[in-house]
Design a protein around this motif. Structure first.
Motif, PDB file in Angstrom:
ATOM      1  N   GLY A 110       0.800  -1.253   0.114  1.00 54.04           N
ATOM      2  CA  GLY A 110       0.055   0.064   0.166  1.00 54.04           C
ATOM      3  C   GLY A 110       0.674   1.180  -0.045  1.00 54.04           C
ATOM      4  N   SER A 111       1.905   1.021  -0.533  1.00 51.47           N
ATOM      5  CA  SER A 111       2.875   2.259  -0.603  1.00 51.47           C
ATOM      6  C   SER A 111       2.563   3.343  -1.776  1.00 51.47           C
ATOM      7  N   VAL A 112       2.615   4.557  -1.421  1.00 50.33           N
ATOM      8  CA  VAL A 112       2.229   5.544  -2.697  1.00 50.33           C
ATOM      9  C   VAL A 112       3.472   6.334  -2.969  1.00 50.33           C
ATOM     10  N   PRO A 113       3.904   5.951  -4.048  1.00 52.86           N
ATOM     11  CA  PRO A 113       5.119   6.994  -4.539  1.00 52.86           C
ATOM     12  C   PRO A 113       4.745   8.577  -4.931  1.00 52.86           C
ATOM     13  N   PHE A 114       5.376   9.471  -4.424  1.00 50.54           N
ATOM     14  CA  PHE A 114       5.026  10.753  -4.630  1.00 50.54           C
ATOM     15  C   PHE A 114       6.202  11.850  -5.115  1.00 50.54           C
ATOM     16  N   ALA A 115       7.534  11.202  -4.911  1.00 53.67           N
ATOM     17  CA  ALA A 115       8.459  12.149  -5.190  1.00 53.67           C
ATOM     18  C   ALA A 115       9.579  11.449  -5.768  1.00 53.67           C
ATOM     19  N   ILE A 116      10.698  12.090  -6.637  1.00 51.68           N
ATOM     20  CA  ILE A 116      11.936  11.470  -6.939  1.00 51.68           C
ATOM     21  C   ILE A 116      12.694  12.664  -6.925  1.00 51.68           C
ATOM     22  N   MET A 117      14.222  12.175  -6.846  1.00 53.71           N
ATOM     23  CA  MET A 117      15.200  13.278  -6.587  1.00 53.71           C
ATOM     24  C   MET A 117      15.445  13.593  -8.105  1.00 53.71           C
ATOM     25  N   GLY A 118      15.520  15.062  -8.247  1.00 60.82           N
ATOM     26  CA  GLY A 118      15.945  15.503  -9.658  1.00 60.82           C
ATOM     27  C   GLY A 118      16.515  16.993  -9.852  1.00 60.82           C
ATOM     28  N   SER A 119      16.834  17.361 -10.916  1.00 59.35           N
ATOM     29  CA  SER A 119      17.651  18.573 -11.166  1.00 59.35           C
ATOM     30  C   SER A 119      16.457  19.841 -11.002  1.00 59.35           C
ATOM     31  N   ASP A 120      16.972  21.157 -11.084  1.00 55.97           N
ATOM     32  CA  ASP A 120      16.303  22.426 -10.985  1.00 55.97           C
ATOM     33  C   ASP A 120      15.143  22.538 -12.355  1.00 55.97           C
ATOM     34  N   ASP A 121      15.756  21.835 -13.438  1.00 54.75           N
ATOM     35  CA  ASP A 121      15.079  21.840 -14.453  1.00 54.75           C
ATOM     36  C   ASP A 121      14.002  20.740 -14.625  1.00 54.75           C
ATOM     37  N   GLY A 122      13.814  19.852 -13.473  1.00 58.32           N
ATOM     38  CA  GLY A 122      12.824  18.996 -13.702  1.00 58.32           C
ATOM     39  C   GLY A 122      13.386  17.585 -14.228  1.00 58.32           C
ATOM     40  N   ARG A 123      14.529  17.389 -14.573  1.00 58.67           N
ATOM     41  CA  ARG A 123      15.045  16.147 -15.005  1.00 58.67           C
ATOM     42  C   ARG A 123      15.535  15.141 -13.917  1.00 58.67           C
ATOM     43  N   PHE A 124      15.239  13.942 -14.455  1.00 61.33           N
ATOM     44  CA  PHE A 124      15.713  12.877 -13.156  1.00 61.33           C
ATOM     45  C   PHE A 124      15.982  11.673 -14.029  1.00 61.33           C
ATOM     46  N   GLY A 125      16.475  10.624 -13.295  1.00 62.86           N
ATOM     47  CA  GLY A 125      16.651   9.361 -13.685  1.00 62.86           C
ATOM     48  C   GLY A 125      18.048   8.980 -13.728  1.00 62.86           C
ATOM     49  N   TYR A 126      18.439   7.442 -14.055  1.00 69.44           N
ATOM     50  CA  TYR A 126      19.459   6.945 -14.073  1.00 69.44           C
ATOM     51  C   TYR A 126      19.756   5.965 -15.368  1.00 69.44           C
ATOM     52  N   LYS A 127      20.936   5.682 -15.631  1.00 69.56           N
ATOM     53  CA  LYS A 127      21.125   4.525 -16.894  1.00 69.56           C
ATOM     54  C   LYS A 127      21.456   3.282 -16.195  1.00 69.56           C
ATOM     55  N   LEU A 128      21.053   2.347 -16.994  1.00 72.45           N
ATOM     56  CA  LEU A 128      21.853   0.885 -16.953  1.00 72.45           C
ATOM     57  C   LEU A 128      23.147   0.950 -17.740  1.00 72.45           C
ATOM     58  N   GLN A 129      23.919   0.789 -16.913  1.00 70.85           N
ATOM     59  CA  GLN A 129      25.472   0.625 -17.665  1.00 70.85           C
ATOM     60  C   GLN A 129      26.011  -0.821 -17.660  1.00 70.85           C
ATOM     61  N   VAL A 130      26.769  -1.012 -18.670  1.00 71.65           N
ATOM     62  CA  VAL A 130      27.542  -2.475 -18.375  1.00 71.65           C
ATOM     63  C   VAL A 130      29.054  -2.271 -18.335  1.00 71.65           C
ATOM     64  N   PHE A 131      29.457  -2.549 -17.299  1.00 68.36           N
ATOM     65  CA  PHE A 131      31.184  -2.688 -17.062  1.00 68.36           C
ATOM     66  C   PHE A 131      31.801  -3.653 -17.263  1.00 68.36           C
ATOM     67  N   THR A 132      33.184  -3.781 -17.507  1.00 64.48           N
ATOM     68  CA  THR A 132      34.023  -4.983 -17.581  1.00 64.48           C
ATOM     69  C   THR A 132      35.349  -4.249 -16.997  1.00 64.48           C
ATOM     70  N   GLN A 133      36.288  -5.165 -17.080  1.00 60.18           N
ATOM     71  CA  GLN A 133      37.616  -4.764 -16.680  1.00 60.18           C
ATOM     72  C   GLN A 133      38.381  -3.842 -17.820  1.00 60.18           C
ATOM     73  N   ALA A 134      39.171  -2.990 -17.444  1.00 61.30           N
ATOM     74  CA  ALA A 134      39.639  -2.141 -18.448  1.00 61.30           C
ATOM     75  C   ALA A 134      40.262  -2.811 -19.533  1.00 61.30           C
ATOM     76  N   ASP A 135      41.001  -3.799 -19.127  1.00 59.29           N
ATOM     77  CA  ASP A 135      42.063  -4.522 -20.080  1.00 59.29           C
ATOM     78  C   ASP A 135      41.228  -5.977 -20.609  1.00 59.29           C
TER      79      ASP A 135
END
Length: 327
Positions: free
Chosen positions: A132-157
């Motif tokens: 019964g949880s109700v989402p109402f807010a999210i962290m963002g920037s002053d211009d209203g942008r928010f979000g993150y990306k899925l990134q795939v990492f491996t070792q540098a070499d």
């Protein structure tokens, strides 16, 4: 048995009992994916407030939790400026609750022991439908942008240069309910030429932190992780960015949702919203931790979590106690 598995088992047992008719709203005409404890008469996909005023809650102490992290003690300090602001605006004492797993956090909200919480992207629908949880807010920037990306990492070499090179490798996913750590990869990677569990071995690390650290330590050949988590890890010096290489990233997803219990009094809900939307991140430990964030932005579960629900649907996710306990 691991502690989080014990919590998941306890959650499953409690929800099974709560699903009995004595606890269900027999008069509810529409609830969608919500548990039988809740109703959704207005179609916004979240639990309606109780129509019986005697069932509304106005606790003397508000309990606040942030999504499970590697070191909860650090985050208790980071959140302190906001907790003090929340106390001032609501006029109530606020207690920080350090949760150890997504299951424990959902169980706490469902049982009434948790009033305000940040839920990770993937577990948010479980919190909505089972607690019964109700989402109402999210962290963002002053211009209203928010979000993150899925990134795939491996070792540098590493010899892994593109997604197709993951074939035959050992890849760390975080947990079954995680969006960027598991569900989005399973929905998106086949279109990139590689299918989890078929083309590469999936190993669950338990968290984005552990996935990234495991790549650095060469425990895993690669890992899909949330950009916001690994960025903060790099800023804290938990790994050297020169040791890893990103081979792919997605379009943005919504970040942690901030929720309140559906059965708080309207007056208290309004005060909680006021506290979130009036908080100034500048010069606080919270602002330093979440770089690029200036404010909380109003959101709805129906709109901002639509893409997440689509990804979870593509993975056959069902918002059940069994699904959450498996996490």
């Amino acid at each position: 048995m691991r502690k989080d598995k014990l919590l998941g088992t306890a959650l499953l047992a409690m929800m099974s009992l709560a699903g009995q008719s004595a606890f269900a709203d027999e008069t509810c005409a529409s609830r969608g994916d919500l548990d039988v404890m809740y109703c959704d008469a207005d179609g916004d996909l979240v639990a309606d407030a109780p129509t019986d005023a005697s069932k509304l809650r106005d606790p003397g102490t508000l309990v606040f939790a942030y999504t499970p992290v590697e070191d909860p003690a650090i985050y208790a300090d980071i959140w302190q400026p906001f907790i003090e602001h929340l106390q001032t605006v609501t006029g109530k004492k606020v207690q920080f609750f350090a949760v150890q797993s997504n299951s424990a956090e959902v169980e706490a909200m469902r049982s009434g022991r948790l009033h305000i919480a940040g839920f990770s992207t993937g577990p948010t629908p479980y919190a909505v439908n089972l607690a019964g949880s109700v989402p109402f807010a999210i962290m963002g920037s002053d211009d209203g942008r928010f979000g993150y990306k899925l990134q795939v990492f491996t070792q540098a070499d590493s010899d892994i240069k593109e997604m197709a090179d993951l074939k035959g490798k050992r890849v760390a996913h975080t947990s079954p309910t995680s969006n960027s750590g598991n569900l989005a990869p399973r929905a998106l990677f086949p279109g990139l030429g590689v299918t989890p569990d078929t083309d590469y071995e999936v190993t669950y690390s338990g968290s984005h932190d552990q996935s990234m650290l495991g790549v650095v330590a060469r425990d895993y050949d690669a890992a899909p992780v949330a950009s916001e988590v690994v960025d903060r890890m790099a800023e804290r010096g938990l790994y050297d960015t020169d040791d890893v290489r990103m081979i792919w990233e997605s379009d943005p997803f919504p970040t942690t949702s901030y929720n309140m219990a559906h059965d708080l009094t309207p007056e208290l809900q309004e005060k909680i919203r006021e506290a979130f939307f009036s908080f100034d991140f500048a010069g606080t430990a919270l602002g330093e931790e979440f770089s690029g964030v200036q404010k909380f932005i109003p959101i709805t579960y129906k709109d901002q979590w639509a893409v997440i629900r689509e990804i979870q649907k593509a993975n056959g996710v069902k918002y059940t106690p069994e699904g959450l306990a498996a996490e």
